[in-house]
Enzyme design. Structure first.
Site, short mmCIF file in Angstrom:
data_model
loop_
_atom_site.label_atom_id
_atom_site.label_comp_id
_atom_site.label_asym_id
_atom_site.label_seq_id
_atom_site.Cartn_x
_atom_site.Cartn_y
_atom_site.Cartn_z
N SER A 137 -12.55 10.31 35.66
CA SER A 137 -12.46 10.04 34.18
C SER A 137 -10.63 10.25 34.10
CB SER A 137 -12.94 11.34 34.06
OG SER A 137 -13.16 11.03 32.64
N ASP A 291 -23.81 7.38 35.71
CA ASP A 291 -22.72 7.39 34.63
C ASP A 291 -23.05 6.80 33.64
OD1 ASP A 291 -20.32 7.81 33.42
OD2 ASP A 291 -18.96 7.62 35.51
N HIS A 320 -21.94 10.96 34.23
CA HIS A 320 -20.82 11.19 34.39
C HIS A 320 -20.21 12.85 34.81
CE1 HIS A 320 -16.07 10.06 34.13
NE2 HIS A 320 -15.45 11.03 32.91
#
Length: 358
Positions: A137, A291, A320
């Site tokens: 991320s 995601d 995610h």
């Protein structure tokens, strides 16, 4: 397991990409394990949005004795990023010029600023080469930017659920969260708890992007005959907002969301593809099939344009957040890739695109 929490003080002016500077810089970081004589066992882990330097806590499925990143073999480094809540210079830090906390005056910082600060810490630690750099991320955004700005440092690069350019979709989520903070009546105040009620709403909004429809359908099923506050999704959203408010501040949340928005590795480099082609590290890109915030096509793009990169898909219920939860699948994917590298077998991109771990 030898764990050290330390602080690095940089006493010079630290220039920022968007203009201006910080008078000085402090970076809180953690090391686990020992640097070997050859100094070739460094694993640098870049943390995500509200993470911290305590990687053994938030990624304990991957870090620890007998695990993928084992302090008996590796020297593991994780630094709290610029603007965050956990000891690195941020909005609650004292401004040396005023001897008062920055609060709203803390400047907007970019991913490139973070990478510049991480590289200062690397030099301070006497690290010339990093065997493995991994991030998911926002952490992945740091890792890919760092591997472009300093391509000769890294041997292996592992990018998880991240991108080369943050999408308008993601920016819209972040702006919605900032709007929630801005309408909190306390946000204009200058105290550590300003904007916390707004941040609770922001966190609840973010959580929807971190998971997906199926995640909520299974984990927050409404239950038989449930109504009103008995509905699990309602209590869950409120709980998540309260939970974050107990450990974070709204100023950092606001600035870190802007930091994520800044991600564009092609800025002033002739475009994204030209920038990605500068990466020299052996690279594994991992995407989470479900995601919604960093869709799988963004990892496909990274793998396509980073020279020799491999691509792995993980099938997870958790969207995610799967990069923080699916420790077993992550470990399998990384170990397989590393085994092929050791055997000097080129992990063919087409092979990894077809291989889905269940």
């Amino acid at each position: 397991m030898q764990v050290n929490f330390q602080t690095f003080h940089y006493t010079h002016s630290f220039p920022l990409e968007l203009g201006g500077s910080l008078p000085e810089l402090q970076i809180a970081y953690q090391t686990i394990g020992k640097l070997n004589e050859k100094k070739d066992n460094v694993v640098w882990i870049c943390h995500a949005f509200t993470g911290s330097q305590d990687v053994a806590d938030w990624w304990q499925g991957l870090v620890g004795t007998g695990k993928l990143f084992n302090p008996e073999n590796h020297f593991i480094v994780c630094a709290n990023i610029l603007g965050s809540h956990y000891g690195t210079t941020g909005p609650l830090s004292n401004n040396p010029k005023t001897n008062k906390p920055y609060f709203h005056d803390f400047p907007e910082v970019t991913i490139r600023d973070v990478v510049s600060s991480l590289d200062l810490l690397r030099k301070h630690l006497g690290i010339q080469k990093i065997k493995i750099c991994i991030g998911g991320s926002l952490g992945g955004q740091q890792a890919v930017e760092w591997s472009i700005s300093h391509p000769n440092i890294f041997e292996q690069l592992i990018l998880v659920a991240t991108d080369a350019v943050f999408s308008p979709w993601g920016i819209a989520f972040n702006e919605s969260q900032r709007m929630a903070i801005e309408i909190d009546p306390t946000w204009k105040e200058s105290n550590p708890k300003a904007g916390l009620e707004g941040m609770k709403v922001a966190r609840a909004t973010a959580l929807i992007s971190y998971r997906n429809y199926e995640t909520y359908h299974i984990t927050q099923n409404r239950g038989e005959n449930a109504l009103g506050n008995q509905l699990r999704a309602i209590s869950y959203q409120r709980y998540q907002g309260e939970k974050l408010a107990q450990r974070f501040n709204a100023y950092s949340y606001y600035r870190l969301s802007q930091m994520m928005d800044s991600q564009d590795v092609g800025r002033n480099r002739g475009g994204v593809i030209a920038a990605l082609k500068q990466i020299k590290a052996k690279t594994l890109v991992i995407g989470i099939k479900s995601d919604a915030l960093f869709p799988i096509n963004e990892q496909e793009f990274l793998a396509k344009h980073i020279p020799g990169a491999s691509f792995q898909i993980i099938d997870s219920l958790y969207g995610h957040d799967g990069f923080l939860i699916e420790n077993s699948l992550m470990t399998k994917a990384i170990r397989l890739w590393q085994k092929l590298i050791r055997l000097e077998i080129n992990p063919m991109e087409a092979f990894f695109k077809k291989l889905e771990m269940v």
